[in-house]
Write a protein that holds these residues in place. Sequence first.
Motif, mmCIF file in Angstrom:
data_model
loop_
_atom_site.group_PDB
_atom_site.id
_atom_site.type_symbol
_atom_site.label_atom_id
_atom_site.label_comp_id
_atom_site.label_asym_id
_atom_site.label_seq_id
_atom_site.Cartn_x
_atom_site.Cartn_y
_atom_site.Cartn_z
ATOM 1 N N UNK A 1 0.830 -1.211 0.000
ATOM 2 C CA UNK A 1 0.000 0.000 0.000
ATOM 3 C C UNK A 1 0.865 1.263 0.000
ATOM 4 N N UNK A 2 2.117 1.156 0.452
ATOM 5 C CA UNK A 2 2.991 2.331 0.444
ATOM 6 C C UNK A 2 3.390 2.750 -0.962
ATOM 7 N N UNK A 3 3.215 1.879 -1.945
ATOM 8 C CA UNK A 3 3.554 2.248 -3.313
ATOM 9 C C UNK A 3 2.653 3.351 -3.854
ATOM 10 N N UNK A 4 1.529 3.574 -3.204
ATOM 11 C CA UNK A 4 0.545 4.514 -3.722
ATOM 12 C C UNK A 4 0.526 5.824 -2.925
ATOM 13 N N UNK B 1 -1.055 9.166 1.795
ATOM 14 C CA UNK B 1 -0.124 9.276 2.926
ATOM 15 C C UNK B 1 -0.864 9.623 4.207
ATOM 16 N N UNK B 2 -1.818 10.540 4.099
ATOM 17 C CA UNK B 2 -2.610 10.920 5.279
ATOM 18 C C UNK B 2 -3.420 9.730 5.788
ATOM 19 N N UNK B 3 -4.026 8.973 4.859
ATOM 20 C CA UNK B 3 -4.854 7.836 5.265
ATOM 21 C C UNK B 3 -4.026 6.731 5.917
ATOM 22 N N UNK B 4 -2.728 6.630 5.556
ATOM 23 C CA UNK B 4 -1.883 5.565 6.087
ATOM 24 C C UNK B 4 -1.197 5.939 7.400
ATOM 25 N N UNK B 5 -1.345 7.174 7.847
ATOM 26 C CA UNK B 5 -0.694 7.579 9.104
ATOM 27 C C UNK B 5 -1.132 6.729 10.293
ATOM 28 N N UNK C 1 4.327 1.287 14.765
ATOM 29 C CA UNK C 1 5.325 1.769 15.721
ATOM 30 C C UNK C 1 4.952 1.375 17.140
ATOM 31 N N UNK C 2 3.670 1.518 17.472
ATOM 32 C CA UNK C 2 3.217 1.115 18.813
ATOM 33 C C UNK C 2 3.425 -0.386 19.017
ATOM 34 N N UNK C 3 3.071 -1.190 18.005
ATOM 35 C CA UNK C 3 3.201 -2.641 18.130
ATOM 36 C C UNK C 3 4.661 -3.056 18.284
ATOM 37 N N UNK C 4 5.557 -2.385 17.576
ATOM 38 C CA UNK C 4 6.987 -2.708 17.684
ATOM 39 C C UNK C 4 7.486 -2.411 19.093
ATOM 40 N N UNK C 5 7.164 -1.240 19.620
ATOM 41 C CA UNK C 5 7.626 -0.890 20.972
ATOM 42 C C UNK C 5 6.973 -1.779 22.031
ATOM 43 N N UNK C 6 5.677 -2.040 21.867
ATOM 44 C CA UNK C 6 4.981 -2.858 22.861
ATOM 45 C C UNK C 6 5.511 -4.289 22.873
ATOM 46 N N UNK C 7 5.716 -4.871 21.692
ATOM 47 C CA UNK C 7 6.225 -6.240 21.635
ATOM 48 C C UNK C 7 7.657 -6.330 22.146
ATOM 49 N N UNK C 8 8.422 -5.268 21.924
ATOM 50 C CA UNK C 8 9.803 -5.293 22.432
ATOM 51 C C UNK C 8 9.825 -5.243 23.956
#
Length: 460
Positions: A55-58, A65-69, A76-83
């Motif tokens: 989806x980042x290709x578009x 870009x706004x819709x994907x924020x 980012x939250x999932x990466x920090x939480x899982x770590x």
Amino acid sequence: MGTVAPPRPDSLSSSAYVRAAARALTSETRDAWPLWQRVLFRFFCIYLVLQIEPWNWFRAIPGVSWALRPYGRLVDWAVHASNSRFFHVRDTLIAPNGSGDTSWAWTQVWLYLSLAAIGCIMWSVLDRKRLHYHRLAFWLRMIVRYYIALAALSYGIIKLFLLQMPFPTMSQLATPLGDLLPMRFSWLFIGYSAPYQFFSGLMETTAGLLLLYRRTVTAGLFAATGAFLNVVMINLSYDVPVKVYASHLLFACLFLLALDAPRLLRLLVLNQPVPATTAYEPSYSSAWQRWGSAAVKMFLLFQFLVMPVKNGWQRYKALKAPPVAGPFRPGFYDVRRYVINHDTIAASTSDTVRWRDVIIDNAGAGSVNTLDAVFGQRYHRGYFRYKPNAALQTAAVWKTSTIPRDSTFLFTMRYEVPDTNTIRLHTVIRGDSVHVELARVPRHFQLAERQFHWLSEYNR
């Protein structure tokens, strides 16, 4: 992707319906995948889609870009939480910057592998009666294929314009070989040779172009596998911090080749004739699907091919433009006098703050042979960038850092240029008045000669 439905019973006699249903069941059973293949496909389908994020290709489309924020914040939250709960890669995660192998990036890999494993188990339980995934495999092939093509073209095109690895600057040429880290050593090795960098880019670009045409996908995969295998080996051997991304690209090539392994094995190993693959041939039931597919492909071609060529050409022209004139003549300068608070520091002293030499690389950047941490230290040289004000005869100086967006303003210095080979600088550093007199001296680097000999009488 689903099972084949037999004809309706009201359109056939009872015996004809039974025979049609039997043929459909036989065809479905014949196309069935082994259990291990279905399980592996589910796992890699989830992992590759998460890792590639097609989806980042578009993002070039307004509003995407706004819709994907929210999705980016969720990741980012999932990466920090899982770590913090499971992986514990580092206490504090560093997001990708100039390095793609940061603690954040590695945590994301472990997170996606875990999600793929959990999703695979759930998928296998809920969809256990499914015998194959032919249609879903087609779309996964398309995503992975364009993922490889995008990387091959983007990296290949900038190499064609000699932009990824520039020729060593004078500051780099003056750095002792033993002070370089392996990554920088490999970067300079490729940047030194324009023909080799162009050749590398040509191979990657060729692989990308072959991948864009359905009939040459297999050839493109072999070309991309060779190119990215070389990249992975360089990254591993010289500690280049792009190991995660390069390894994903190589794995993506091997994944698509593995899906076609039986055919390739018969052709390349057993020397048997094989039919052309139809795995990348779309099957559309209506005109709008064909037109939609063509529109998406044209958009991706514009993003993957046209824009990189355009941007590369613009950057190449800017690089080859006549250098901007500045108050300081580029070159190697000896520090003739170095005075702190009216005390002259001798060149023979062991003072680590004293400047030994200064190199002006261009009208906006240079380096100092000093261990003074006020400058951005790299390979035992202090790097800086500057912006002169000719009217006031001053120059603002910034610390050049390897961390993006972390370039700190240092000081403003007053300068005098009595002749083209002499510079006098006056400034205040850490509350101390500093006066420096520089003398430009000839400094010859054999490496900068781009030497080449067809005939060499001795090993040089």
